[in-house]
Design an enzyme around this catalytic site. Sequence first.
Site, PDB file in Angstrom:
ATOM      1  N   THR A  53      35.617 -11.985   4.281  1.00  0.00           N
ATOM      2  CA  THR A  53      34.800 -11.673   5.645  1.00  0.00           C
ATOM      3  C   THR A  53      33.281 -12.036   4.997  1.00  0.00           C
ATOM      4  OG1 THR A  53      34.898 -12.056   7.471  1.00  0.00           O
ATOM      5  CG2 THR A  53      34.795  -9.976   6.628  1.00  0.00           C
ATOM      6  N   ARG A  99      18.329  -4.727   7.845  1.00  0.00           N
ATOM      7  CA  ARG A  99      16.518  -5.557   8.165  1.00  0.00           C
ATOM      8  C   ARG A  99      15.410  -5.198   7.935  1.00  0.00           C
ATOM      9  NH1 ARG A  99      19.637 -10.593   6.692  1.00  0.00           N
ATOM     10  NH2 ARG A  99      21.695 -10.630   7.303  1.00  0.00           N
ATOM     11  N   SER A 119     -16.781   9.899   4.091  1.00  0.00           N
ATOM     12  CA  SER A 119     -17.324   9.110   5.410  1.00  0.00           C
ATOM     13  C   SER A 119     -18.219   8.334   5.110  1.00  0.00           C
ATOM     14  CB  SER A 119     -17.505  10.439   5.731  1.00  0.00           C
ATOM     15  OG  SER A 119     -18.426  10.216   7.007  1.00  0.00           O
ATOM     16  N   HIS A 161       0.390  30.450  17.106  1.00  0.00           N
ATOM     17  CA  HIS A 161      -0.389  30.080  18.521  1.00  0.00           C
ATOM     18  C   HIS A 161      -1.048  29.427  18.474  1.00  0.00           C
ATOM     19  CE1 HIS A 161       2.827  31.021  21.423  1.00  0.00           C
ATOM     20  NE2 HIS A 161       2.650  32.056  21.008  1.00  0.00           N
ATOM     21  N   ARG A 166       0.618  -1.576  -0.033  1.00  0.00           N
ATOM     22  CA  ARG A 166       0.300  -0.093  -0.061  1.00  0.00           C
ATOM     23  C   ARG A 166       0.704   1.014   0.062  1.00  0.00           C
ATOM     24  NH1 ARG A 166      -5.453   0.611   1.834  1.00  0.00           N
ATOM     25  NH2 ARG A 166      -5.698   2.660   2.177  1.00  0.00           N
ATOM     26  N   TYR A 167       2.293   1.363   0.728  1.00  0.00           N
ATOM     27  CA  TYR A 167       2.947   2.309   1.161  1.00  0.00           C
ATOM     28  C   TYR A 167       4.198   2.029   0.238  1.00  0.00           C
ATOM     29  CZ  TYR A 167      -0.988   3.355   4.663  1.00  0.00           C
ATOM     30  OH  TYR A 167      -2.157   3.677   4.817  1.00  0.00           O
ATOM     31  N   ASP A 171      24.033 -16.798   6.122  1.00  0.00           N
ATOM     32  CA  ASP A 171      23.372 -16.537   4.391  1.00  0.00           C
ATOM     33  C   ASP A 171      24.533 -16.142   3.028  1.00  0.00           C
ATOM     34  OD1 ASP A 171      24.280 -14.184   5.533  1.00  0.00           O
ATOM     35  OD2 ASP A 171      22.895 -13.058   5.458  1.00  0.00           O
TER      36      ASP A 171
END
Length: 438
Positions: free
Chosen positions: A97, A314, A266, A145, A4-5, A73
């Site tokens: 490594t 990850r 709505s 404000h 969705r995102y 992995d």
Amino acid sequence: MIPRYSRAPMTRIWDPQTRFRIWFEIEAHATDALAELGVVPKEAAARIWEADKAAGDFDIDRIDSIEAETKHDVIAFLTHVAERTGPEARFLHQGMTSSDVLDTCLAVQLARASDILIEDLDALLAVIKRRAYEHKLTPTIGRSHGIHAEPVTFGLKLAQAYAEFDRNRARLVAARADIATCAISGAVGTFANIDPSVEAHVAEKMGLTVEPVSTQVIPRDRHAMFFATLGVIASSIERLATEVRHLQRTEVLEAEEYFSPGQKGSSAMPHKRNPVLTENLTGLARMVRGYVTPALENVALWHERDISHSSVERYIGPDATITLDFALARLTGVIDKLVVYPARMEKNLNKMGGLVHSQRVLLALTQAGVSREDSYRLVQRNAMKVWESDGELSLMELLKADADVTAALSVEEIEARFDLDYHYKNVDTIFARVFGEA
């Protein structure tokens, strides 16, 4: 990250196939450099590339099945490559490594993600600039404000946002440069079993710079700064989204998100037109900021390396970049199609009977010889009458009827302090500062 995102170009960076492709390139380029040094046969280095080209995509399921047994992995990946390549695969990973592969790969991914995010910011900046010039002199009320303060223009509001995102772009460019480093330095970063020239070769091929000093990992202060930068950008997204949300309130309604044909606001109330996109952006910004603290906590690793950072990255590598990419694109769309109501801005500006001009009268009285304290008192006592009348009374008329005020200022001088254009005489100067144009 949930679909969705998410947007495809960014998600592809984090796809397993992409990750394994980067791993292979790091290993193969390192083998090429070792071949030039005479450490491995050049024929073997060439065969590694040829076999990969012939084999095509990696078998993700096969790698996962090997990892289920090895619990490692990178070893699982190298085993799969050996199955595809043949005996020449023994020359891969010479003197390296796992972190040499993992950290260099993450640097490539974050650099590529940065490039997309920079493009996103460029698109957002272009839209903000266009809308800022469109409303350069559209009068509106400035609020402090949440209360009416003094007149501004809607273009100035957008110019402020432009300047903020322009700073964010510069921050991201710097963060990209900081994160895009390569480490091919061996088990504890001493190059004991691999020559530093191999690292330089891989860095060049992968579009990175060499890490000046690594341990077994690239120092995580770089990553912390990167994700902190994403967090700042997310906060800027929320600031602009919050402004739109406030402006869309029924009591204000100076601007609102585009409401497309057929859109529903709505399930219960057919009249609703809600700021759903900017509310969504507020939530997404919270998520991106949420990844900053784990990145900061990743800096403190044990000695030359532990893997407490690994599980964190990850998550936050894909999620932070994918979310921010989506949010920037969504905000660009919001500003591009933002519906602006100048008439409502003017109505709100004039709502409180001219109170927004009180400072100009205060200053005029002080310049006419009245003390600042008395000037404030004279203006405030008239202003409070307007306030309590909910704007039904006029500050200008009350001041013209106040003998203490007219003793210092003529009617013409009072009226001159209610000139709206006075507040906009430096708009061109501000725009030139922001956009760099005369």
